[in-house]
Design a protein around this motif. Sequence first.
Motif, PDB file in Angstrom:
ATOM      1  N   VAL A   1      46.692  -8.469 -13.789  1.00 12.50           N
ATOM      2  CA  VAL A   1      46.819  -9.973 -14.219  1.00 12.50           C
ATOM      3  C   VAL A   1      45.411 -10.429 -14.148  1.00 12.50           C
ATOM      4  O   VAL A   1      44.352  -9.614 -13.591  1.00 12.50           O
ATOM      5  CB  VAL A   1      47.353 -10.586 -13.063  1.00 12.50           C
ATOM      6  CG1 VAL A   1      48.859 -10.065 -13.287  1.00 12.50           C
ATOM      7  CG2 VAL A   1      47.118 -10.256 -11.766  1.00 12.50           C
ATOM      8  N   ASP A   2      44.926 -11.777 -14.402  1.00 12.11           N
ATOM      9  CA  ASP A   2      43.846 -12.230 -14.346  1.00 12.11           C
ATOM     10  C   ASP A   2      44.000 -13.514 -13.291  1.00 12.11           C
ATOM     11  O   ASP A   2      44.943 -13.734 -12.410  1.00 12.11           O
ATOM     12  CB  ASP A   2      43.406 -12.713 -15.647  1.00 12.11           C
ATOM     13  CG  ASP A   2      44.132 -13.956 -16.223  1.00 12.11           C
ATOM     14  OD1 ASP A   2      45.132 -14.671 -15.356  1.00 12.11           O
ATOM     15  OD2 ASP A   2      44.093 -14.088 -17.647  1.00 12.11           O
ATOM     16  N   LYS A   3      42.595 -13.879 -13.135  1.00  9.23           N
ATOM     17  CA  LYS A   3      42.577 -14.968 -11.939  1.00  9.23           C
ATOM     18  C   LYS A   3      43.355 -16.441 -12.351  1.00  9.23           C
ATOM     19  O   LYS A   3      43.453 -17.072 -11.437  1.00  9.23           O
ATOM     20  CB  LYS A   3      41.092 -15.312 -11.577  1.00  9.23           C
ATOM     21  CG  LYS A   3      40.478 -16.074 -12.791  1.00  9.23           C
ATOM     22  CD  LYS A   3      38.825 -16.333 -12.232  1.00  9.23           C
ATOM     23  CE  LYS A   3      38.129 -17.188 -13.330  1.00  9.23           C
ATOM     24  NZ  LYS A   3      36.805 -17.409 -12.895  1.00  9.23           N
ATOM     25  N   PHE A   4      43.825 -16.419 -13.497  1.00 10.60           N
ATOM     26  CA  PHE A   4      44.630 -17.464 -13.899  1.00 10.60           C
ATOM     27  C   PHE A   4      46.271 -17.055 -13.639  1.00 10.60           C
ATOM     28  O   PHE A   4      47.234 -17.908 -13.860  1.00 10.60           O
ATOM     29  CB  PHE A   4      44.300 -18.035 -15.245  1.00 10.60           C
ATOM     30  CG  PHE A   4      42.873 -18.092 -15.558  1.00 10.60           C
ATOM     31  CD1 PHE A   4      42.226 -19.142 -14.966  1.00 10.60           C
ATOM     32  CD2 PHE A   4      42.474 -17.058 -16.445  1.00 10.60           C
ATOM     33  CE1 PHE A   4      40.868 -19.258 -15.440  1.00 10.60           C
ATOM     34  CE2 PHE A   4      40.760 -17.407 -16.773  1.00 10.60           C
ATOM     35  CZ  PHE A   4      40.330 -18.298 -16.261  1.00 10.60           C
ATOM     36  N   GLY A   5      46.291 -16.158 -13.189  1.00  9.00           N
ATOM     37  CA  GLY A   5      47.657 -15.428 -12.930  1.00  9.00           C
ATOM     38  C   GLY A   5      48.609 -15.103 -14.175  1.00  9.00           C
ATOM     39  O   GLY A   5      49.879 -15.147 -14.092  1.00  9.00           O
ATOM     40  N   GLU A   6      47.772 -14.868 -15.106  1.00  7.10           N
ATOM     41  CA  GLU A   6      48.367 -14.436 -16.507  1.00  7.10           C
ATOM     42  C   GLU A   6      48.317 -12.884 -16.351  1.00  7.10           C
ATOM     43  O   GLU A   6      47.343 -12.136 -16.136  1.00  7.10           O
ATOM     44  CB  GLU A   6      47.752 -14.774 -17.571  1.00  7.10           C
ATOM     45  CG  GLU A   6      47.627 -16.739 -17.508  1.00  7.10           C
ATOM     46  CD  GLU A   6      49.105 -17.073 -17.880  1.00  7.10           C
ATOM     47  OE1 GLU A   6      49.793 -16.589 -18.592  1.00  7.10           O
ATOM     48  OE2 GLU A   6      49.175 -18.084 -17.166  1.00  7.10           O
ATOM     49  N   LEU A   7      49.269 -12.177 -17.290  1.00  3.82           N
ATOM     50  CA  LEU A   7      49.138 -10.954 -17.533  1.00  3.82           C
ATOM     51  C   LEU A   7      47.915 -10.651 -18.262  1.00  3.82           C
ATOM     52  O   LEU A   7      47.552 -11.444 -19.117  1.00  3.82           O
ATOM     53  CB  LEU A   7      50.385 -10.500 -18.364  1.00  3.82           C
ATOM     54  CG  LEU A   7      51.602 -10.394 -17.646  1.00  3.82           C
ATOM     55  CD1 LEU A   7      52.715  -9.793 -18.566  1.00  3.82           C
ATOM     56  CD2 LEU A   7      51.305  -9.208 -16.577  1.00  3.82           C
ATOM     57  N   ALA A   8      47.196  -9.564 -18.185  1.00  2.97           N
ATOM     58  CA  ALA A   8      46.030  -8.964 -18.902  1.00  2.97           C
ATOM     59  C   ALA A   8      45.909  -7.685 -18.893  1.00  2.97           C
ATOM     60  O   ALA A   8      46.201  -6.759 -17.698  1.00  2.97           O
ATOM     61  CB  ALA A   8      44.817  -9.699 -17.841  1.00  2.97           C
ATOM     62  N   LEU A   9      45.342  -7.265 -20.138  1.00  4.57           N
ATOM     63  CA  LEU A   9      45.241  -5.740 -20.258  1.00  4.57           C
ATOM     64  C   LEU A   9      43.725  -5.346 -19.938  1.00  4.57           C
ATOM     65  O   LEU A   9      42.775  -6.007 -20.380  1.00  4.57           O
ATOM     66  CB  LEU A   9      45.511  -5.547 -21.841  1.00  4.57           C
ATOM     67  CG  LEU A   9      45.565  -3.937 -22.054  1.00  4.57           C
ATOM     68  CD1 LEU A   9      46.972  -3.476 -21.613  1.00  4.57           C
ATOM     69  CD2 LEU A   9      45.496  -3.546 -23.565  1.00  4.57           C
ATOM     70  N   VAL A  10      43.746  -4.384 -18.891  1.00 13.49           N
ATOM     71  CA  VAL A  10      42.363  -4.064 -18.454  1.00 13.49           C
ATOM     72  C   VAL A  10      42.252  -2.677 -19.482  1.00 13.49           C
ATOM     73  O   VAL A  10      42.873  -1.652 -19.128  1.00 13.49           O
ATOM     74  CB  VAL A  10      42.121  -3.431 -17.021  1.00 13.49           C
ATOM     75  CG1 VAL A  10      40.894  -2.829 -16.780  1.00 13.49           C
ATOM     76  CG2 VAL A  10      42.498  -4.816 -16.191  1.00 13.49           C
ATOM     77  N   SER A  11      41.232  -2.913 -20.340  1.00 12.25           N
ATOM     78  CA  SER A  11      41.063  -1.553 -21.439  1.00 12.25           C
ATOM     79  C   SER A  11      39.802  -0.591 -20.684  1.00 12.25           C
ATOM     80  O   SER A  11      39.041  -1.040 -19.838  1.00 12.25           O
ATOM     81  CB  SER A  11      40.487  -1.927 -22.418  1.00 12.25           C
ATOM     82  OG  SER A  11      39.598  -2.837 -22.494  1.00 12.25           O
ATOM     83  N   GLY A  12      40.352   0.923 -21.077  1.00 16.55           N
ATOM     84  CA  GLY A  12      39.352   1.721 -20.622  1.00 16.55           C
ATOM     85  C   GLY A  12      37.989   1.831 -21.262  1.00 16.55           C
ATOM     86  O   GLY A  12      38.091   2.253 -22.423  1.00 16.55           O
ATOM     87  N   LYS A  13      36.861   1.354 -20.708  1.00 20.51           N
ATOM     88  CA  LYS A  13      35.450   1.556 -21.365  1.00 20.51           C
ATOM     89  C   LYS A  13      34.630   1.691 -20.142  1.00 20.51           C
ATOM     90  O   LYS A  13      34.890   1.767 -18.993  1.00 20.51           O
ATOM     91  CB  LYS A  13      35.194   0.079 -21.847  1.00 20.51           C
ATOM     92  CG  LYS A  13      35.903  -0.387 -23.058  1.00 20.51           C
ATOM     93  CD  LYS A  13      34.962  -1.790 -23.515  1.00 20.51           C
ATOM     94  CE  LYS A  13      35.788  -2.452 -24.595  1.00 20.51           C
ATOM     95  NZ  LYS A  13      35.203  -3.670 -24.833  1.00 20.51           N
TER      96      LYS A  13
END
Lengths: 363, 363, 363, 363
Positions: free
Chosen positions: A312-324
């Motif tokens: 999730v992100d700081k806005f409370g939304e779903l968020a994809l953390v990509s592998g980089k």
Amino acid sequence: MAGNTFGQAFKITTFGESHGPAVGVIIDGCPAGVEVSLEAIQHELTRRRPGQSKIVTQRKEEDQVAIQSGVFDGFSTGTPISLVVYNKDQKSRDYDHIKDKFRPSHADYTYSEKYGNRDYRGGGRSSARETIARVAAGAIAQSMLRQAGISVTSWVSQVGPLKIDESSPNFDLDEIENNIVRCPDAVMAEEMIDLIKSVRKDGDTIGGKISALITGVPVGLGQPVFDKLHADLGKAMLSINAVKGFEYGSGFDCVEMRGSEHNDLFVIKDDQVKTTSNYSGGVQGGISNGMPINFNVAFKPVATLMKDQESVDKFGELALVSGKGRHDPCVVPRAVPIVDAMAALVVADHLLRSQTDRMDLFL
Amino acid sequence: MAGNTFGQAFKITTFGESHGPAVGVIIDGCPAGVEVSLEAIQHELTRRRPGQSKIVTQRKEEDQVAIQSGVFDGFSTGTPISLVVYNKDQKSRDYDHIKDKFRPSHADYTYSEKYGNRDYRGGGRSSARETIARVAAGAIAQSMLRQAGISVTSWVSQVGPLKIDESSPNFDLDEIENNIVRCPDAVMAEEMIDLIKSVRKDGDTIGGKISALITGVPVGLGQPVFDKLHADLGKAMLSINAVKGFEYGSGFDCVEMRGSEHNDLFVIKDDQVKTTSNYSGGVQGGISNGMPINFNVAFKPVATLMKDQESVDKFGELALVSGKGRHDPCVVPRAVPIVDAMAALVVADHLLRSQTDRMDLFL
Amino acid sequence: MAGNTFGQAFKITTFGESHGPAVGVIIDGCPAGVEVSLEAIQHELTRRRPGQSKIVTQRKEEDQVAIQSGVFDGFSTGTPISLVVYNKDQKSRDYDHIKDKFRPSHADYTYSEKYGNRDYRGGGRSSARETIARVAAGAIAQSMLRQAGISVTSWVSQVGPLKIDESSPNFDLDEIENNIVRCPDAVMAEEMIDLIKSVRKDGDTIGGKISALITGVPVGLGQPVFDKLHADLGKAMLSINAVKGFEYGSGFDCVEMRGSEHNDLFVIKDDQVKTTSNYSGGVQGGISNGMPINFNVAFKPVATLMKDQESVDKFGELALVSGKGRHDPCVVPRAVPIVDAMAALVVADHLLRSQTDRMDLFL
Amino acid sequence: MAGNTFGQAFKITTFGESHGPAVGVIIDGCPAGVEVSLEAIQHELTRRRPGQSKIVTQRKEEDQVAIQSGVFDGFSTGTPISLVVYNKDQKSRDYDHIKDKFRPSHADYTYSEKYGNRDYRGGGRSSARETIARVAAGAIAQSMLRQAGISVTSWVSQVGPLKIDESSPNFDLDEIENNIVRCPDAVMAEEMIDLIKSVRKDGDTIGGKISALITGVPVGLGQPVFDKLHADLGKAMLSINAVKGFEYGSGFDCVEMRGSEHNDLFVIKDDQVKTTSNYSGGVQGGISNGMPINFNVAFKPVATLMKDQESVDKFGELALVSGKGRHDPCVVPRAVPIVDAMAALVVADHLLRSQTDRMDLFL
């Protein structure tokens, strides 16, 4: 009340974010007369440095240290010693994609909530880059301990399921720096290296364990009742990034033991009081008893994966953390000098603290 | 520099020897407005008290606590709170036979060497009787935490080889105080009690493990980088007599895990950020993340046996330590309130410390 | 974060309210091997005791001290020393009339605002009765300093406009305890006593000054840059009730001096480095230079008058504070042992702290 | 145990020698959300800078500060703030002639004896150059205080025999920065400047006094009993180079006063509790009472003269210290920003410390 100071008599305060201008430390309380060599400090930093081998992160950080105060003609003067490492490889753009996201099992969420105003670049203060300061300070503590006849050694004793056997004929502490995983068993080291490479290939990471041995400690270090020697060692280790557990002497194995088996019997050897076994791990009642001090530290698998993860992100939304990015598949090879440093800082602190235990020490 | 103070904002300093006049504590930093009840403090001391059941030492110590300062009309006033318990059962003659001897795996030898001048009666300062002060202070910390919606619970999770299974249908935290071993699984509790009785019959002792759970902790407690919440919990636990190891969240199991398995994924639940698993043990980057905090503590078998043991004395001569007195065959049942107390003290300290993390908290 | 602890190595924490059950102190960090005599502690408390003469408060407080820990066979053991004095003369009704009122130049208003919940009986924690704990702890510090050849002496040097002249033939430090005002000039003492009596007759109070001399201090005590020896002495003195100013060496007189006049020139005397004058007051760069340390402390007139005063109460209403009770017309005669105690605590602390200044001190 | 850290909650640790590579500071405990401006810090350093006017030392030091951590997007992040000033004007040869000599009323002798190994270049750590670190940190404390409505102002109130009269029509705090001596009375400023010039012409130096005023302080800052607000202010001031005395409120004048004259009577003004006079100096029982806080600080004449002085060297031989270099004839004009800084640091620390005084502040 912040928590960036460690130690009471040999006291360090660290600063620095992974992508800020610099990382550094002030040592306050180093006695005058400790030999301070830039090379010795740099040597320890090089053992910690990224890019040192194929099984660690390939980030290029030179980590050149400078002494800013407290040293004159090669010896400490008794005034604060300041050490600084300027950050070179500040690829901030690497981190823009995670600016508002909370990476799983990282400190992004907790820092954001705690402070409101987070330096999101590469972990900021929560980055293991902070340990540069500890390793640099620890090198001076180690120099002081050498002058006092005390030596600290640590090594990788387990990676994933692969554990070394201290009773094996291959076990040799002189081997530690001969292999890139820092395992004192050359044969096992090869297996560990293969495992780490294979884990990396999967885009995954793996946990590990570091064991340590401190020898030459005089009887009497450690302060009852809260600042027991092993309690301060435990805190020191638990304060290192990714550590989840600490045990000394018999450790968790003691749970299943009986007193008749676990008690270390005293004997006189070479006119000194020794114990026949060392389940106490060199510490009794929180005070060193002259036997070797030993402990184990558990490190979790690195949280940054080369795989996409839902978050999730700081806005409370779903968020994809990509592998980089360039990250360690296993933290323990580079954590060995950090364990050395923190152990040395604790023992140095207690060596100083014990100087006022008795009037007859100084009158 | 001695070590009898714990905490930075909610700070305790303890005093007292097992056979001196009294054991006690000053709490400095307890905010004004905390409800302080003599009964609540006494309740915790009674949980720690010798003679409370058949599986603990049969020494008779009433451990009546008195409040000497800092409380007015049932609430803390913001000034230091002093608590004292006078020692009643001072059978000093019990200890004359070990006056010059070093009991195996006790602190006799290390105290003698450290200080020269040892109070040999019953362990003196190294006696677990010192924990009375911690439990008394911890009761006030727990009161403060209750006002803040935070709760600490701990229990016996293992005695020798007997471990509880948290997924068992018998597992019930409300059961803890219903059996004398303080195990939340009533069936397993019976087995543990039998084992302890049998160990005692052998004149022997046995190790154990205590597990703890802290709930209601707000996001943001814990101070990077040295005073991480779990590092302070670790030090607190390791400072308790007989503790050999500490782990939190996944603990030592993390060593064998991969990152893809170990990472706790963030989700939004009830408009709050939560994680789907809790290998982090409620702490990320040293800071509480709002999930339950959990940890385990390993206790060694009690060193005092009802058997003769060979040892040495302070003159360097062989000496037989005979098995006498009234001692615990297993320390964990009485250590549960001590773990509760130390955990509460750490969380109370960090709750206060976090009040200055951000300007907007107080401006 | 409260402030009831003083010192870093020789560290005291005090507790107690004027009308609570007890006042006391824990000393943490007293080395093993310091001679501790109940009589010596009681002697200092008796010098501070109310009712000791006609020019002090006539309250009857016996102030009998008890040692609760840390002493064995007449010597400190290295563990915390706890000292307690139970309050006997708790005439709480004396204070009901000021329960909600703010006495002028007392701490009633500030405590009320700070904590909300004030123990209004006789000043509570803000009462000078708290200094019992300091004097008791200071007596042990003085014992430690005596073993190290250091001696602390203080005396009344001014009451109202009456000042002593150190160059007078009547000036004799051995005279201090021979008169009830504790002035080393017997002639001036009589004048001071008369003045105090006359001020009391007016229902009024008067200010005074205490001067102190510390001899036998080795070169090297004091820690740059914040914990300078004189800075810690200054804080110690300013923390005593009613103190408004501190100066050492040349003090405020230095403002009007020129460097050529003020500099203390070094010479060799008896193979030791000495200075021909001592405007430095025995401290240079914050570090003792082996010359006598001297300082002055200004005490305001006691705020409690035997006269009615207009004030306000906690409801914001006008309130008459009437002159009642038994109070000191001038604080300095009873403050001498407090100045002694605080000075001894500072020097003891720095004596310990200096033991780790150089490696060659302990290697 | 060294003494280079100041403060408990807003905590600074400084490092650096006058002729080493750099001088700097780590601030640990600055809350997140404090505005941090490089310009504001530089502004304060410029007020302290050598060469700023004709009446101060003509050494050329630019004292450019850099922020190394803890600040992001113009605001503090809650992590340690590191500030550094690199030394430019390191004319070490200036100091070779005093390498083995002890300059009168300097710290050469005491440092040599304390540490054995002294950095003799320009005073090393004992140099007032260390105060750069304090001024830089103080600028951030001042920014925090401004956000809280608190303001600190200090000024030169006396040079040698020339004192200002606060009741004079010329007295105007806005004037302070308009003249090079930093005196709020423009007429007196001219006289002071003339005096300093004349003293310099004599190769001599002269003492001075700085007065300070802190306004906007809320009721309740200061911690009984040792960390009284004025006691911490006193220690802060006494830790500044060349300071010999501190007084607050009525100060040393209180000695000659009677209680009936000295007591500050409470009244209600604008619905607030105020006092009609302010002999208490804004602090009662060690706690701020909402009235302005005021204090005076005495500075000795600078010890470095442009005259030859007889002394001894480290071999115990007579040695002539010749008057060379570029030094201040009077320290107070440049000490004003140092007093500001130290006062701001104390108040900032106590503002944070008071946040945990009462449960209802944060529950």
